[in-house]
Design a protein around this motif. Structure first.
Motif, short mmCIF file in Angstrom:
data_model
loop_
_atom_site.label_atom_id
_atom_site.label_comp_id
_atom_site.label_asym_id
_atom_site.label_seq_id
_atom_site.Cartn_x
_atom_site.Cartn_y
_atom_site.Cartn_z
N GLN A 54 -7.65 12.95 -0.44
CA GLN A 54 -7.53 11.74 -1.23
C GLN A 54 -6.08 11.49 -1.63
O GLN A 54 -5.61 10.35 -1.64
CB GLN A 54 -8.42 11.84 -2.48
N ARG A 55 -5.37 12.55 -1.97
CA ARG A 55 -3.94 12.41 -2.31
C ARG A 55 -3.14 11.91 -1.11
O ARG A 55 -2.23 11.10 -1.25
CB ARG A 55 -3.39 13.77 -2.78
N GLU A 56 -3.47 12.41 0.07
CA GLU A 56 -2.79 11.97 1.28
C GLU A 56 -3.05 10.49 1.54
O GLU A 56 -2.14 9.75 1.93
CB GLU A 56 -3.26 12.81 2.48
N VAL A 57 -4.29 10.06 1.33
CA VAL A 57 -4.63 8.66 1.52
C VAL A 57 -3.85 7.78 0.54
O VAL A 57 -3.31 6.73 0.90
CB VAL A 57 -6.15 8.43 1.35
N GLU A 58 -3.78 8.23 -0.72
CA GLU A 58 -3.05 7.46 -1.73
C GLU A 58 -1.56 7.37 -1.40
O GLU A 58 -0.93 6.33 -1.57
CB GLU A 58 -3.25 8.11 -3.11
N LEU A 59 -1.00 8.48 -0.92
CA LEU A 59 0.41 8.49 -0.55
C LEU A 59 0.67 7.54 0.62
O LEU A 59 1.65 6.78 0.62
CB LEU A 59 0.86 9.91 -0.19
N SER A 60 -0.20 7.60 1.61
CA SER A 60 -0.06 6.72 2.77
C SER A 60 -0.20 5.26 2.35
O SER A 60 0.53 4.39 2.83
CB SER A 60 -1.11 7.07 3.83
N ARG A 61 -1.14 5.03 1.45
CA ARG A 61 -1.35 3.67 0.96
C ARG A 61 -0.10 3.14 0.26
O ARG A 61 0.30 1.99 0.45
CB ARG A 61 -2.54 3.65 0.01
N ALA A 62 0.53 3.98 -0.54
CA ALA A 62 1.74 3.58 -1.26
C ALA A 62 2.87 3.25 -0.29
O ALA A 62 3.72 2.40 -0.59
CB ALA A 62 2.17 4.67 -2.22
N CYS A 63 2.85 3.90 0.88
CA CYS A 63 3.89 3.66 1.89
C CYS A 63 3.49 2.55 2.85
O CYS A 63 4.26 2.21 3.76
CB CYS A 63 4.16 4.94 2.68
N GLY A 64 2.29 2.00 2.67
CA GLY A 64 1.82 0.94 3.55
C GLY A 64 1.49 1.43 4.94
O GLY A 64 1.63 0.69 5.92
N GLN A 65 1.03 2.69 5.05
CA GLN A 65 0.73 3.28 6.34
C GLN A 65 -0.65 3.92 6.32
O GLN A 65 -1.19 4.24 5.26
CB GLN A 65 1.77 4.34 6.71
N ALA A 66 -1.19 4.13 7.52
CA ALA A 66 -2.42 4.89 7.65
C ALA A 66 -2.10 6.37 7.57
O ALA A 66 -0.98 6.78 7.89
CB ALA A 66 -3.10 4.57 8.98
N PRO A 67 -3.04 7.22 7.13
CA PRO A 67 -2.78 8.66 7.09
C PRO A 67 -2.50 9.21 8.49
O PRO A 67 -2.99 8.67 9.48
CB PRO A 67 -4.08 9.24 6.52
N GLU A 68 -1.71 10.26 8.56
CA GLU A 68 -1.48 10.91 9.85
C GLU A 68 -2.81 11.46 10.37
O GLU A 68 -3.68 11.90 9.60
CB GLU A 68 -0.48 12.05 9.69
N ALA A 69 -2.98 11.43 11.67
CA ALA A 69 -4.27 11.79 12.29
C ALA A 69 -4.75 13.16 11.85
O ALA A 69 -5.93 13.35 11.54
CB ALA A 69 -4.15 11.73 13.81
N GLU A 70 -3.82 14.13 11.78
CA GLU A 70 -4.24 15.49 11.44
C GLU A 70 -4.59 15.64 9.97
O GLU A 70 -5.15 16.67 9.57
CB GLU A 70 -3.15 16.50 11.82
N PRO B 183 -10.28 5.14 0.22
CA PRO B 183 -10.14 4.20 1.32
C PRO B 183 -11.45 3.46 1.55
O PRO B 183 -12.51 3.94 1.16
CB PRO B 183 -9.80 5.10 2.51
N GLY B 184 -11.38 2.30 2.17
CA GLY B 184 -12.59 1.52 2.42
C GLY B 184 -13.11 1.79 3.82
O GLY B 184 -12.56 1.31 4.80
N ILE B 185 -14.17 2.59 3.91
CA ILE B 185 -14.82 2.87 5.19
C ILE B 185 -16.28 2.52 5.00
O ILE B 185 -16.96 3.09 4.14
CB ILE B 185 -14.66 4.34 5.59
N SER B 186 -16.77 1.56 5.76
CA SER B 186 -18.09 1.01 5.45
C SER B 186 -18.90 0.66 6.69
O SER B 186 -18.34 0.41 7.77
CB SER B 186 -17.93 -0.24 4.58
N LEU B 187 -20.21 0.65 6.49
CA LEU B 187 -21.15 0.17 7.49
C LEU B 187 -21.87 -1.03 6.89
O LEU B 187 -22.30 -0.98 5.73
CB LEU B 187 -22.16 1.25 7.88
N ALA B 188 -22.01 -2.09 7.66
CA ALA B 188 -22.63 -3.32 7.16
C ALA B 188 -24.15 -3.15 7.10
O ALA B 188 -24.78 -2.78 8.10
CB ALA B 188 -22.26 -4.49 8.06
N LYS B 189 -24.74 -3.41 5.95
CA LYS B 189 -26.19 -3.26 5.80
C LYS B 189 -26.96 -4.17 6.75
O LYS B 189 -28.06 -3.82 7.19
CB LYS B 189 -26.59 -3.55 4.36
N GLY B 190 -26.38 -5.30 7.09
CA GLY B 190 -27.06 -6.22 8.00
C GLY B 190 -27.14 -5.71 9.43
O GLY B 190 -27.88 -6.26 10.24
N ARG B 191 -26.37 -4.64 9.73
CA ARG B 191 -26.37 -4.09 11.09
C ARG B 191 -26.90 -2.66 11.14
O ARG B 191 -26.82 -2.00 12.18
CB ARG B 191 -24.94 -4.12 11.66
#
Length: 331
Positions: free
Chosen positions: A162-178, A291-299
């Motif tokens: 979660q900290r990595e996601v927040e840091l990436s978000r602050a930098c306007g980037q996606a987290p590194e793959a690893e 982060p926002g990771i979601s599945l649509a209930k309609g699908r």
């Protein structure tokens, strides 16, 4: 306020500020043998001549990771007390960092909560007040049952993610793959309870309900660590299921894009089943999820969990006679 305050109780444990270390006569009078410094500042080595000394270099900032040092600081304090001497824990002011380490030790030794340990310390040093980030780390340490090995616990690993996601978000980037944590790759547990989420088009199992993140509408306090077992906490007005990253999403999430859509991993289907946004996304209930990771209930359809063998059969995979399906390959 004294320069050196003893934590109330049986232990020869003391808290002070940086100036306390210069009061050698005061330290000798208290029979101090071990000094734990918790600050990032140049320290004169001669100040610690004749003492066992340990320095944890952290700033008094809410985003500092002091939790990772608790096992080592606990051991240092314990060894000092068991040797028959006294232990001084100090930072710059004897208020936040030193109090946090002392609280962690009391929690570990007496199996008490952070608030109980803080209340005990404040009896002799009322100014003690860990910053908000350190208090959250102490609460997490309590939930983890104060383990000797913090880094291998799932709670700590998820917190780092979660900290990595927040840091990436602050930098306007996606987290590194690893750095992305795919929850279904961290331990296998029974899936007899709960339900599965299936692609409405091809019926492919996409997730189990244990990977859903419970959240509430904006008017109620949001707790992303709320137990998913109480899914009634998730408002029925949500049009999406919010969940943790799962391994079938890996090809998409590891591309380094800030956002995108999620397709059913069944190569014969490839239906658009959801979306993701590392910087976060608003749920239809009004809550902002990061982060926002979601599945649509309609699908998606909810279904009773099936065994791996039944799931394989449902996907057109013929199992050898007498063979036992293993793993969670359907997630």
């Amino acid at each position: 306020m004294a320069l050196l305050d003893k934590v109330p109780g049986e232990l020869n444990l003391y808290i002070g500020g940086l100036f306390t270390v210069r009061r050698r006569a005061t330290l000798q009078e208290a029979n101090i043998t071990h000094i734990l410094s918790v600050l990032r500042a140049p320290l004169e080595k001669e100040l610690f001549d004749g003492f066992q000394h340990m320095n944890v270099e952290v700033d008094d900032m809410e985003d500092e990771n002091l939790l990772e040092h608790f096992p080592a600081t606990n051991k240092f304090i314990h060894d000092g007390l068991e040797s028959g001497g006294g232990v001084l824990v100090h930072c710059a002011m004897g208020k936040s960092r030193s109090a946090t380490c002392a609280i962690a030790y009391l929690m570990h030794r007496y199996h008490i909560s952070p608030s109980e340990a803080l209340e005990q310390i404040r009896q002799s040093r009322p100014l003690c007040e860990p910053n908000e980030g350190f208090m959250k780390q102490l609460e997490m340490y309590h939930e983890m049952q104060t383990p000797d090995d913090v880094e291998s616990t799932p709670t700590y690993q998820k917190w780092l993610y979660q900290r990595e996601v927040e840091l990436s978000r602050a930098c306007g980037q996606a987290p590194e793959a690893e750095k992305i944590r795919f929850e279904d790759e961290h331990g296998q547990t029974s899936q007899d309870d709960g339900f599965e989420l299936r692609c409405r088009k091809c019926r492919r199992a996409l997730a189990h309900s244990k990977y859903l993140i419970s959240h509430q509408a904006r008017q109620a306090p949001f707790n992303q660590w709320a137990p998913v077992s109480d899914l009634s906490a998730t408002t029925s007005s949500c049009s999406h299921y919010i969940l943790d990253p799962l391994s079938w999403m890996r090809p998409e999430l590891e591309q380094g894009k800030l956002d995108g859509r999620l397709e059913c991993p069944n190569p014969k289907c490839k239906a658009n089943v959801g979306k993701y946004a590392w910087q976060g996304m608003p749920c239809s209930c009004g809550e902002w999820i990061v982060p926002g990771i979601s599945l649509a209930k309609g699908r998606i359809d909810e279904a009773k969990p099936t065994s791996a063998k039944s799931a394989a059969a449902g996907m057109g995979i013929r199992m050898p006679p007498g063979a036992k399906a293993t793993g969670q390959g359907n997630l």
